[in-house]
Write a protein that holds these residues in place. Sequence first.
Motif, mmCIF file in Angstrom:
data_model
loop_
_atom_site.group_PDB
_atom_site.id
_atom_site.type_symbol
_atom_site.label_atom_id
_atom_site.label_comp_id
_atom_site.label_asym_id
_atom_site.label_seq_id
_atom_site.Cartn_x
_atom_site.Cartn_y
_atom_site.Cartn_z
ATOM 1 N N VAL A 109 0.823 -1.208 0.000
ATOM 2 C CA VAL A 109 0.000 0.000 0.000
ATOM 3 C C VAL A 109 0.858 1.260 0.000
ATOM 4 O O VAL A 109 0.431 2.315 -0.497
ATOM 5 C CB VAL A 109 -0.963 -0.009 1.203
ATOM 6 C CG1 VAL A 109 -0.209 0.202 2.514
ATOM 7 C CG2 VAL A 109 -2.055 1.041 1.035
ATOM 8 N N LEU A 110 2.077 1.168 0.517
ATOM 9 C CA LEU A 110 2.927 2.359 0.616
ATOM 10 C C LEU A 110 3.715 2.640 -0.660
ATOM 11 O O LEU A 110 4.517 3.576 -0.696
ATOM 12 C CB LEU A 110 3.865 2.223 1.816
ATOM 13 C CG LEU A 110 3.149 2.182 3.171
ATOM 14 C CD1 LEU A 110 4.147 2.079 4.307
ATOM 15 C CD2 LEU A 110 2.245 3.402 3.364
ATOM 16 N N THR A 111 3.475 1.850 -1.709
ATOM 17 C CA THR A 111 4.010 2.209 -3.027
ATOM 18 C C THR A 111 2.940 2.887 -3.873
ATOM 19 O O THR A 111 3.172 3.193 -5.043
ATOM 20 C CB THR A 111 4.544 0.966 -3.759
ATOM 21 O OG1 THR A 111 3.474 0.040 -3.977
ATOM 22 C CG2 THR A 111 5.654 0.300 -2.959
ATOM 23 N N ASP A 112 1.787 3.135 -3.296
ATOM 24 C CA ASP A 112 0.676 3.826 -3.951
ATOM 25 C C ASP A 112 0.819 5.319 -3.667
ATOM 26 O O ASP A 112 0.953 5.728 -2.501
ATOM 27 C CB ASP A 112 -0.642 3.288 -3.387
ATOM 28 C CG ASP A 112 -1.860 3.771 -4.155
ATOM 29 O OD1 ASP A 112 -1.950 4.982 -4.442
ATOM 30 O OD2 ASP A 112 -2.741 2.934 -4.438
ATOM 31 N N LEU A 113 0.781 6.146 -4.705
ATOM 32 C CA LEU A 113 0.962 7.585 -4.506
ATOM 33 C C LEU A 113 -0.103 8.192 -3.608
ATOM 34 O O LEU A 113 0.111 9.252 -3.016
ATOM 35 C CB LEU A 113 0.972 8.307 -5.861
ATOM 36 C CG LEU A 113 2.253 8.164 -6.688
ATOM 37 C CD1 LEU A 113 2.125 8.947 -7.989
ATOM 38 C CD2 LEU A 113 3.474 8.639 -5.903
ATOM 39 N N ARG A 114 -1.245 7.514 -3.456
ATOM 40 C CA ARG A 114 -2.284 8.037 -2.569
ATOM 41 C C ARG A 114 -1.876 7.938 -1.103
ATOM 42 O O ARG A 114 -2.495 8.579 -0.240
ATOM 43 C CB ARG A 114 -3.594 7.281 -2.811
ATOM 44 C CG ARG A 114 -4.260 7.658 -4.127
ATOM 45 C CD ARG A 114 -5.415 6.721 -4.447
ATOM 46 N NE ARG A 114 -4.948 5.380 -4.795
ATOM 47 C CZ ARG A 114 -5.757 4.368 -5.146
ATOM 48 N NH1 ARG A 114 -7.065 4.565 -5.168
ATOM 49 N NH2 ARG A 114 -5.251 3.189 -5.454
ATOM 50 N N ALA A 115 -0.845 7.163 -0.815
ATOM 51 C CA ALA A 115 -0.330 7.079 0.549
ATOM 52 C C ALA A 115 0.650 8.202 0.851
ATOM 53 O O ALA A 115 1.161 8.287 1.972
ATOM 54 C CB ALA A 115 0.340 5.731 0.782
ATOM 55 N N TRP A 116 0.878 9.091 -0.134
ATOM 56 C CA TRP A 116 1.889 10.145 0.014
ATOM 57 C C TRP A 116 1.290 11.502 -0.269
ATOM 58 O O TRP A 116 0.385 11.644 -1.094
ATOM 59 C CB TRP A 116 3.067 9.870 -0.933
ATOM 60 C CG TRP A 116 3.719 8.580 -0.576
ATOM 61 C CD1 TRP A 116 3.449 7.341 -1.083
ATOM 62 C CD2 TRP A 116 4.696 8.382 0.442
ATOM 63 N NE1 TRP A 116 4.207 6.392 -0.456
ATOM 64 C CE2 TRP A 116 4.979 6.997 0.481
ATOM 65 C CE3 TRP A 116 5.366 9.232 1.314
ATOM 66 C CZ2 TRP A 116 5.900 6.446 1.376
ATOM 67 C CZ3 TRP A 116 6.282 8.698 2.205
ATOM 68 C CH2 TRP A 116 6.541 7.321 2.224
ATOM 69 N N SER A 117 1.816 12.496 0.418
ATOM 70 C CA SER A 117 1.399 13.867 0.154
ATOM 71 C C SER A 117 1.990 14.313 -1.183
ATOM 72 O O SER A 117 2.763 13.588 -1.814
ATOM 73 C CB SER A 117 1.863 14.789 1.289
ATOM 74 O OG SER A 117 3.278 14.772 1.389
ATOM 75 N N VAL A 118 1.651 15.510 -1.613
ATOM 76 C CA VAL A 118 2.061 15.962 -2.945
ATOM 77 C C VAL A 118 3.573 16.059 -3.088
ATOM 78 O O VAL A 118 4.101 15.968 -4.193
ATOM 79 C CB VAL A 118 1.417 17.320 -3.297
ATOM 80 C CG1 VAL A 118 -0.071 17.155 -3.495
ATOM 81 C CG2 VAL A 118 1.722 18.364 -2.230
#
Length: 263
Positions: free
Chosen positions: A159-168
């Motif tokens: 899940v932490l390779t999904d950009l939705r898990a990261w801020s801009v």
Amino acid sequence: MEYARFVAIGDSQTEGLGDPDPRYEFRGWADRLADRLAQINPEVRYANLAVRGKRTRQVLDDQLAPALALNPDLVAAPLGMNDVIGRGDLAEVHTDLDHIYGRLAETGATVIVSTFPDVVRTIPLATRMEDRLLTLNAMMREFADQYGFVLVDLYSAPVLTDLRAWSVDRLHASPFGHERFADGAAHALGLPGSSADWGTPIDPTPQPHPVAAVIRDTRWAVQFFTPWLIRKVRGVSLGDGRAPKRPELTPVLGPLTPDPAAS
């Protein structure tokens, strides 16, 4: 197990950047974990000494002694990512980590450490630091084994390779990413209601056209990577002059005012 005195140390990840909070700018995974601990023990008290931009040596010099003085029975201490990004000497980082973790182990507290996510999958240009990231993650596993710490394996969480898990800025987790880190820590601690599925991926979104992806990554580099590089060249950190957001043990539930009886 019920914890009474939870102390977090570290850098921007543990301070909570990317997860806005009206009380003190940012919330973050450690605050979210504290909320879960309070559901089990409403009397738990929590301090967060983490400050953005800090490297391992600065945590050793500035945060370790204050953390020990709070006599914690639970400590969050995932450290070293700024040393990876900033090209610090990883042999020196290992020595500093061993000192920090050795002192924490002597307290008898439960200590949470983590590997770090596979940022090569989310940050343009990150392939240049992949070997350093893997070296740091190996250190985290080594110290967890050596000292009997609780390890949260963020690197192995799809899940932490999904950009939705990261801020801009892609350097700091989004609220969703911080929530998943807290989920992972709760599971590693064996908290009631936690799940082993915390790291599973979410439904995929359509991938952008390759040209659109290049434009997106170029905009990211201009907006976030270039300012970071300028700060690095100047020897400036976002944490310079900043105090910890939560320097004293205070109740998780209720106003953020220190309790003299908890010191």
